[in-house]
Scaffold this active site. Structure first.
Site, short mmCIF file in Angstrom:
data_model
loop_
_atom_site.label_atom_id
_atom_site.label_comp_id
_atom_site.label_asym_id
_atom_site.label_seq_id
_atom_site.Cartn_x
_atom_site.Cartn_y
_atom_site.Cartn_z
N GLU A 90 0.82 -1.21 0.00
CA GLU A 90 0.00 0.00 0.00
C GLU A 90 0.86 1.27 0.00
OE1 GLU A 90 -4.22 -1.27 1.99
OE2 GLU A 90 -2.69 -0.62 3.40
N CYS A 103 3.43 8.72 0.64
CA CYS A 103 3.91 7.89 1.74
C CYS A 103 4.26 6.53 1.15
CB CYS A 103 2.81 7.79 2.80
SG CYS A 103 3.27 6.73 4.18
N CYS A 110 5.94 -6.19 8.21
CA CYS A 110 6.97 -5.62 9.08
C CYS A 110 7.19 -6.61 10.22
CB CYS A 110 6.46 -4.29 9.65
SG CYS A 110 7.68 -3.41 10.66
N CYS A 114 5.31 -3.30 16.67
CA CYS A 114 4.75 -2.20 17.48
C CYS A 114 3.27 -2.47 17.74
CB CYS A 114 4.93 -0.85 16.77
SG CYS A 114 6.66 -0.42 16.54
N CYS A 117 0.26 -0.74 15.69
CA CYS A 117 0.39 -0.61 14.23
C CYS A 117 -0.17 -1.81 13.49
CB CYS A 117 1.87 -0.43 13.90
SG CYS A 117 2.19 -0.21 12.15
N CYS A 331 -1.49 7.03 9.38
CA CYS A 331 -0.34 6.37 10.01
C CYS A 331 -0.76 5.11 10.76
CB CYS A 331 0.31 7.31 11.01
SG CYS A 331 1.63 8.25 10.30
N1 SAH Z 1 8.77 1.61 10.80
C1 SAH Z 1 8.88 3.04 10.76
C2 SAH Z 1 7.91 3.72 9.82
C3 SAH Z 1 6.50 3.25 9.87
S1 SAH Z 1 5.13 4.12 10.40
C4 SAH Z 1 8.73 3.59 12.17
O1 SAH Z 1 8.44 2.84 13.06
O2 SAH Z 1 8.95 4.78 12.35
C5 SAH Z 1 5.31 5.80 10.55
C6 SAH Z 1 4.87 6.32 11.92
O3 SAH Z 1 3.52 5.97 12.25
C7 SAH Z 1 5.72 5.81 13.05
O4 SAH Z 1 6.04 6.87 13.90
C8 SAH Z 1 4.79 4.83 13.74
O5 SAH Z 1 5.16 4.58 15.07
C9 SAH Z 1 3.48 5.54 13.60
N2 SAH Z 1 2.29 4.71 13.82
C10 SAH Z 1 2.16 3.38 13.66
N3 SAH Z 1 0.91 2.98 13.96
C11 SAH Z 1 0.23 4.09 14.31
C12 SAH Z 1 -1.10 4.35 14.70
N4 SAH Z 1 -1.99 3.38 14.79
N5 SAH Z 1 -1.45 5.63 14.97
C13 SAH Z 1 -0.55 6.64 14.86
N6 SAH Z 1 0.72 6.46 14.49
C14 SAH Z 1 1.11 5.20 14.22
#
Ligand code: SAH
Length: 340
Positions: A90, A103, A110, A114, A117, A331
């Site tokens: 995506e 983006c 991944c 986290c 996410c 995000c």
């Molecule tokens: N792997 C990288 C980039 C991926 S996501 C990283 O971890 O930075 C980009 C951003 O979105 C990151 O800061 C991540 O922590 C955040 N993110 C992930 N899930 C989210 C959510 N449900 N709500 C808000 N931000 C989120």
């Protein structure tokens, strides 16, 4: 087979020479791949058929196929692209006042885990090739008819877990003979792979590095991000400081606000203390809902209070404008989709 779209102009010249062609054919091919953004070698009109046949025998060509497009009320567009091997990825297009942003995803899935996410729910399938990252931008420019001039590598995947391909992607997309997108307009976000941050600093790119911090202390961060068990915040910030020193590029810190967890006044003060004296910027993002996760976004008042507290304590902070949440394009909402 090596992907032609992932090669530099110099490498394509060598490839041409290896196939018994004059080197300038490689330069012509680079232009077809990155300026004219061809999907198939047939479209490269000024290249001899024998050369194209030889290329087909020895190389592959990454091309993405648009599978589904979702449109948000706010102008955000979310794309599901099919990769040559049937996997899918995506990408998101966001029209901002200052220009159009894409983006980009760096991996299919991944493995960072986290908790908030969606991209990590089914683990990692594979890394994306540089050419497959480029293709996300090229196909979106083709579909919208717009020029994309800003990139955030914040889609699916952990970009520093696919570091060599990421570096190659950045060099290719900023190549003056290709798309020529300024490195100043590229932000790469990482959950904090410390050795890879040091390795990236060596490249001295003009990009912005964003660290996903999300908590001002290790204890809380460990409940949100497994990577926090591997590296402490102190070690991670030291790597970021070294990155700034080496590249001269100011760091960004991402902080997703979770209701009743990391969004209190006390947390804001702790964050301000942690980042004190650093030339940096904090991006606040109320956490986006992911059905399987159950984290709730902070109330608007808590978000504003958090920002004010940081500002009062000398830390620049902005609240990230929410885009595309109605199409699960915000995000943390991008996910690996199995289509088979
Ligand atoms: N792997 C990288 C980039 C991926 S996501 C990283 O971890 O930075 C980009 C951003 O979105 C990151 O800061 C991540 O922590 C955040 N993110 C992930 N899930 C989210 C959510 N449900 N709500 C808000 N931000 C989120």
């Amino acid at each position: 087979m090596t992907d032609l779209r992932s090669l530099t102009e110099a490498e394509l010249k060598t490839a041409a020479a290896d196939l018994g062609q004059p080197a300038y054919r490689g330069a012509q091919l680079f232009e077809w791949l990155h300026k004219k953004k061809i999907r198939d070698l047939d479209e490269a009109l000024n290249l001899p058929h024998a050369f194209k046949d030889a290329l087909r025998q020895h190389y592959s060509l990454s091309t993405l196929q648009l599978h589904t497009l979702q449109l948000s009320k706010d102008g955000t567009r979310k794309y599901l692209f099919l990769l040559p091997d049937g996997q899918a990825v995506e990408s998101v297009f966001m029209p901002y006042d200052y220009g159009h942003t894409v983006c980009v995803s760096s991996q299919v899935g991944c493995r960072m885990g986290c908790r908030f996410c969606a991209s990590t729910l089914n683990g990692l399938s594979r890394n994306l090739l540089p050419g497959e990252m480029l293709e996300q931008v090229y196909r979106i420019e083709e579909e919208t008819g717009e020029r994309v001039d800003h990139l955030v590598v914040m889609g699916m995947g952990e970009p520093l877990d696919n570091l060599e391909n990421l570096i190659r992607f950045i060099r290719l997309i900023s190549d003056p003979k290709g798309k020529n997108l300024s490195q100043r307009n590229i932000t790469v976000s990482t959950c904090g792979l410390v050795p890879q941050i040091a390795r990236l600093a060596e490249e001295k790119l003009g990009i912005t590095l964003a660290l996903s911090l999300h908590a001002p202390n290790d204890e809380l961060r460990r409940t949100m991000m497994p990577i926090a068990n591997r590296y402490t915040i102190a070690e991670t910030l030291a790597a970021c400081d070294a990155y700034f020193k080496k590249t001269g590029r100011r760091m960004s810190y991402e902080y997703s606000l979770v209701r009743g967890s990391n969004d209190s006044e006390e947390m804001a003060l702790a964050l301000a203390k942690l980042l004190k004296g650093r030339n940096c910027h904090v991006n606040l993002i109320p956490v986006n809902p992911v059905t399987e996760r159950g984290f709730e976004a902070s109330f608007d008042a808590a978000v504003l209070r958090f920002q004010k507290t940081l500002e009062k304590n000398g830390i620049n902070a902005t609240i990230r404008k929410k885009m595309g949440a109605d199409i699960d394009g915000a995000c943390g909402q991008l996910r690996r989709r199995l289509l088979q």
